[in-house]
Write an enzyme that holds these catalytic residues in place. Structure first.
Site, mmCIF file in Angstrom:
data_model
loop_
_atom_site.group_PDB
_atom_site.id
_atom_site.type_symbol
_atom_site.label_atom_id
_atom_site.label_comp_id
_atom_site.label_asym_id
_atom_site.label_seq_id
_atom_site.Cartn_x
_atom_site.Cartn_y
_atom_site.Cartn_z
ATOM 1 N N LYS A 192 0.729 -1.109 -0.345
ATOM 2 C CA LYS A 192 -0.271 0.060 -0.184
ATOM 3 C C LYS A 192 0.870 1.483 0.041
ATOM 4 O O LYS A 192 1.270 2.039 1.182
ATOM 5 C CB LYS A 192 -0.743 0.197 1.498
ATOM 6 C CG LYS A 192 -1.953 1.458 0.631
ATOM 7 C CD LYS A 192 -2.467 1.344 2.426
ATOM 8 C CE LYS A 192 -1.944 3.198 2.999
ATOM 9 N NZ LYS A 192 -2.029 4.235 2.184
ATOM 10 N N GLU A 195 -1.165 7.432 -0.115
ATOM 11 C CA GLU A 195 -2.718 8.008 -0.905
ATOM 12 C C GLU A 195 -2.035 9.672 -2.053
ATOM 13 O O GLU A 195 -2.433 10.064 -2.589
ATOM 14 C CB GLU A 195 -3.955 8.241 -0.427
ATOM 15 C CG GLU A 195 -3.657 9.273 1.091
ATOM 16 C CD GLU A 195 -2.898 9.071 2.050
ATOM 17 O OE1 GLU A 195 -3.206 9.621 2.971
ATOM 18 O OE2 GLU A 195 -2.556 7.762 2.360
ATOM 19 N N GLY A 245 7.823 5.328 8.356
ATOM 20 C CA GLY A 245 6.390 6.528 8.194
ATOM 21 C C GLY A 245 6.442 7.244 9.835
ATOM 22 O O GLY A 245 7.541 6.344 10.255
ATOM 23 N N GLY A 250 3.645 3.621 14.102
ATOM 24 C CA GLY A 250 4.586 2.811 14.384
ATOM 25 C C GLY A 250 3.859 2.323 15.120
ATOM 26 O O GLY A 250 4.116 1.258 14.987
ATOM 27 N N GLU A 267 10.661 1.448 10.264
ATOM 28 C CA GLU A 267 11.033 2.460 10.186
ATOM 29 C C GLU A 267 10.563 3.760 10.130
ATOM 30 O O GLU A 267 9.449 4.136 9.394
ATOM 31 C CB GLU A 267 11.913 2.772 8.549
ATOM 32 C CG GLU A 267 13.677 3.007 8.544
ATOM 33 C CD GLU A 267 13.077 4.650 8.502
ATOM 34 O OE1 GLU A 267 13.508 5.360 9.222
ATOM 35 O OE2 GLU A 267 13.058 5.229 6.925
ATOM 36 N N CYS A 301 13.382 10.736 7.127
ATOM 37 C CA CYS A 301 14.012 10.636 8.831
ATOM 38 C C CYS A 301 14.746 11.045 8.833
ATOM 39 O O CYS A 301 15.005 10.820 9.849
ATOM 40 C CB CYS A 301 12.844 9.357 8.936
ATOM 41 S SG CYS A 301 14.233 8.151 7.421
ATOM 42 N N GLU A 401 10.114 16.089 15.362
ATOM 43 C CA GLU A 401 10.580 15.710 14.264
ATOM 44 C C GLU A 401 9.366 16.699 13.629
ATOM 45 O O GLU A 401 8.837 16.914 13.577
ATOM 46 C CB GLU A 401 9.949 14.079 13.595
ATOM 47 C CG GLU A 401 10.793 14.097 11.954
ATOM 48 C CD GLU A 401 10.851 13.126 11.876
ATOM 49 O OE1 GLU A 401 11.828 12.080 11.612
ATOM 50 O OE2 GLU A 401 9.839 12.034 12.409
#
Length: 507
Positions: A192, A195, A245, A250, A267, A301, A401
């Site tokens: 997937k 989107e 992501g 996660g 990750e 990231c 982040e």
């Protein structure tokens, strides 16, 4: 804004027709059962780039069961390593042949510069070729020292059906850090893509079909995290979930998979420090810092978004970084001169601005930028190169982040303080150290809580070198030989030679 380098809009390069994305299930391209679709508008110029089928529970079920059938029937897992390798190499060749088309849609949907997109596609080609080599070199182990009547064998077997959920910031590169390794191991997959950037994964599916993969080995379901991603994470026929992501998502995946104890590889995020000691080459460091924080508009990231500079050189280094930042070309992603393109969405642009404003309100010094950037001729979303200093380590901009072109500058006086600051966040993805003293570099590398440590460089990467984080930056590793190990289970086989087993029941 006059002191910032801006690349104005040039001629817009759009495909002749809007890209149409459909699900790949069991070897067939399918619309959604309810005919639902969604559009993706380019973040740089606002035009419709693609219209994709919007999947739901029906499509997820069909895709997973297709992958399950392909795995259980052994059409892929029983194929020789040589034959799997040959097909992976064919995909690599097809990616190379189609790199301009793939890069164009990557740029249109993500807003990243076209030159960067092309470089990522080339990087993906190398990864597929490396994974192909691993397919032929997979092996277990044996133990012939258990006694004359025993032989122990360690088998490496594919984990099974793998759900792969990939992000929008490097849509083609990151699927290429997962899928070829799973395929080399003998797994089947359901993928997937985000989107926001679905089209390049669909193109990859076309190339996989063209290469001659058996039906059902690779399936693609387009749509949103809910219901597609969540269903892929919890389905009982899935053996493993790999996700790239945010850390928040996660954690939800770990929670969702806990009931069935599926294997999970994650990750996730990072707030990656670079520590600059007084003896560092400041010109080299400044250039790498600028690259590390503005690459992919900071939507990375691995962004080197947190600088920890020794107080003796902090001001001089900051001045160099600000000067170089003004020279970095921001603007039209389709212009080859551009090095930093658009921000993925309006909401994300606002989030970045919010971090900077909060820091300014708390007393930080905005040395450069700090707000949205207008690019003449484009209606999209851009953010200025931003440098923030006079920070305290507990400010959100220094710990969380931001995922944008924003650099936070902290200072230290002693080695132990630098290490403490570097390790002071919940993340542990990457870290860097700048010093001409090899002992300083090695000492820091051993103390840094990070999956990767760069010394006197930043963000160099190779297909052979594993990548992943510690703490809240993830679980497991991608790339390298460790990358294929994620998709394997270890089975022990003990064989008695001859009729040498002593009777347990005495007659």
């Amino acid at each position: 804004m006059s002191d910032i380098t801006v690349v104005e809009a040039g001629k817009l390069n759009l495909p002749e027709t809007t890209f149409t994305g459909r699900h790949l299930i069991g070897g067939s391209w399918l619309d959604s059962s309810d005919s639902a679709t969604f559009e993706r508008l380019s973040p740089s110029h606002g035009h419709v780039v693609s219209v994709s089928a919007n999947g739901g529970a029906t499509e997820v079920e069909a895709a997973i069961m297709s992958a399950r059938k392909a795995f259980d029937e052994g059409v892929w897992k029983k194929m020789s390593g040589k034959d799997r390798s040959t097909l992976l190499l064919t995909v690599a060749d097809l990616i190379s042949q189609n790199r301009n088309r793939i890069a164009l849609f990557e740029t249109l949907e993500s807003g990243k510069p076209i030159t960067q997109a092309k470089a990522e596609i080339e990087g993906a080609v190398d990864i597929w070729r490396y994974a192909a080599a691993l397919a032929r070199t997979l092996h277990g182990d044996s133990h012939n020292s258990l006694g004359g009547d025993m032989l122990g064998m360690i088998l490496k077997e594919p984990v099974g059906v793998v759900s792969m959920i990939t992000p929008w910031n490097f849509p083609f590169l990151i699927v290429s850090q997962k899928l070829p390794f799973a395929l080399a191991a003998g797994c089947t997959a359901v993928v997937k893509p985000s989107e926001l950037t679905p089209s390049t994964t669909v193109i990859l599916g076309e190339l996989i079909q063209a290469a001659g993969f058996p039906a059902g080995v690779v399936n693609i379901v387009l749509g949103y995290g809910d219901p597609v991603g969540s269903s892929m994470s919890t389905h009982e026929a899935v053996d493993m979930v790999t996700f790239t992501g945010s850390t928040a998502v996660g954690k939800k995946i770990v929670e969702a998979t806990s009931a069935s104890l599926k294997k999970v590889s994650l990750e996730l995020g990072g707030k990656n420090p670079q520590v600059i000691f007084p003896d560092a080459d400041l010109d080299q460091a400044a250039d790498a810092i600028v690259f590390g924080v503005y690459f992919n508009a900071g939507e990375c990231c691995n962004s080197g978004s947190r600088i920890i500079a020794h107080e003796d050189v902090a001001e001089l280094l900051t001045e160099k970084v600000v000067e170089l930042s003004r020279k970095v070309p921001f603007g039209d992603p389709q212009d080859p001169r551009t090095q930093v393109g658009a921000i993925i969405s309006e909401a994300h642009n606002d989030k970045i601005a919010g971090y900077v404003k909060a820091a300014s309100d708390a007393g930080a010094d905005i040395r450069l930028g700090g707000q949205a950037l207008e690019v003449p001729g484009l209606t999209g979303r851009f953010f200025m190169p931003t440098v923030v200093s006079s920070l305290s380590a507990d400010m959100p901009i220094a710990r969380e982040e931001v995922f944008g072109p924003v650099l936070s500058v902290l200072t230290f006086t002693e080695f132990d303080e630098a290490v403490s600051l570097a390790n002071s966040t919940s993340y542990g993805l990457s870290a860097g150290v700048w010093s001409e003293n090899v002992h300083t570099c090695l000492s820091f590398a051993r103390e840094a809580q990070a999956g990767t440590v760069w010394t006197n460089t930043w963000m160099d990467g190779y297909s052979e070198i594993p990548f992943g984080g510690v703490k809240e930056s993830g679980l497991g590793r991608e790339l390298g030989r460790y990358g294929i190990e994620e998709f394997l289970e270890t089975k022990s086989v003990l064989m008695r030679i001859g009729k040498t087993r002593a009777a347990w029941v005495q007659k």
